[in-house]
Design an enzyme around this catalytic site. Sequence first.
Site, PDB file in Angstrom:
ATOM      1  N   ASP A  78       0.848  -1.194   0.000  1.00  7.72           N
ATOM      2  CA  ASP A  78       0.000   0.000   0.000  1.00  7.72           C
ATOM      3  C   ASP A  78       0.877   1.236   0.000  1.00  7.72           C
ATOM      4  OD1 ASP A  78       0.239   1.152   3.050  1.00  7.72           O
ATOM      5  OD2 ASP A  78       0.384  -1.037   3.005  1.00  7.72           O
ATOM      6  N   ASP A 127       1.587   4.431   2.125  1.00  9.76           N
ATOM      7  CA  ASP A 127       1.317   4.801   3.515  1.00  9.76           C
ATOM      8  C   ASP A 127       0.374   6.009   3.517  1.00  9.76           C
ATOM      9  OD1 ASP A 127       2.139   3.783   6.129  1.00  9.76           O
ATOM     10  OD2 ASP A 127       2.921   5.788   6.472  1.00  9.76           O
TER      11      ASP A 127
END
Length: 288
Positions: free
Chosen positions: A208, A210
């Site tokens: 992902d 952050d």
Amino acid sequence: MRTKIGIIGGSGIYQMAGLQDQEWVTVESPWGKPSDELLTGRMDGVEMVFLPRHGRGHVYSPTSVPYRANIDALKRLGVTDIISVSACGSFRAEMAPGDFVIVDQFIDRTFAREKSFFGTGCVAHVSVAHPTCPRLSDACFSAGQDAGITVHRGGTYLAMEGPQFSSQAESKMYRAWGCDVIGMTNMPEAKLAREAEICYASVAMVTDYDSWHPDHGAVDVTEVIATLQGNGNKAQDMISRLPALLGPDRAPCPHGCDRALENAIMTAPDKQDPTLLAKLDAIAGRVL
């Protein structure tokens, strides 16, 4: 010397496919119980050992992972090279979910973990100026490329304590510091591997962006888990290519990882603690 590859599998990687003569073995360590039994076997004529960092079933949090016992157990089994595979968040738009980053630097922001095998009664200082092994990192980069993975060579990993993800303010600060990825488990693991004189490479699998990213907001655990599953398959493919690249015969590390303890121990022999020395039999037996 014969090559023996140790794989430390992070979130989403709890077993290793493709090993011949697989056997889960229990290793006793004076530093406590490792995260799990260790899976031994061979691949392309090279001995391999796999350890699930969090234990099968994901038992240990990043803080409670028994890092010292894990590295000691791998050392006792004769591992010469450790490849750490772990999930991470990204601070860089070009390091997208699904990409792999071959980490070469760390900033350690953990604070609740034992970070050394040494201490009162046997003090030692090793250099972690270059905490990963370039030779081993190059092999991981080549293996990843051969597997068709988007791999970035080099990056700074911010190790946070966790288990919560970053606040947006923290995320923006770490990005401003020049960090590339963020995770919770490579420290003190890399430091302990250096003390154990084992070459160490870190493969960070991006799950992902952050919380700094304006279009992604807070980390979505559901999306992270979905990306983890895909990354796990990619990691297995990458790992399967490492034995052929590293080969069964191993020369001394050209970067000195396997000689890190030379001139590192500071405590005079007559002041050393026999109890601590006994615990260091595998880690520092070569110099003690």
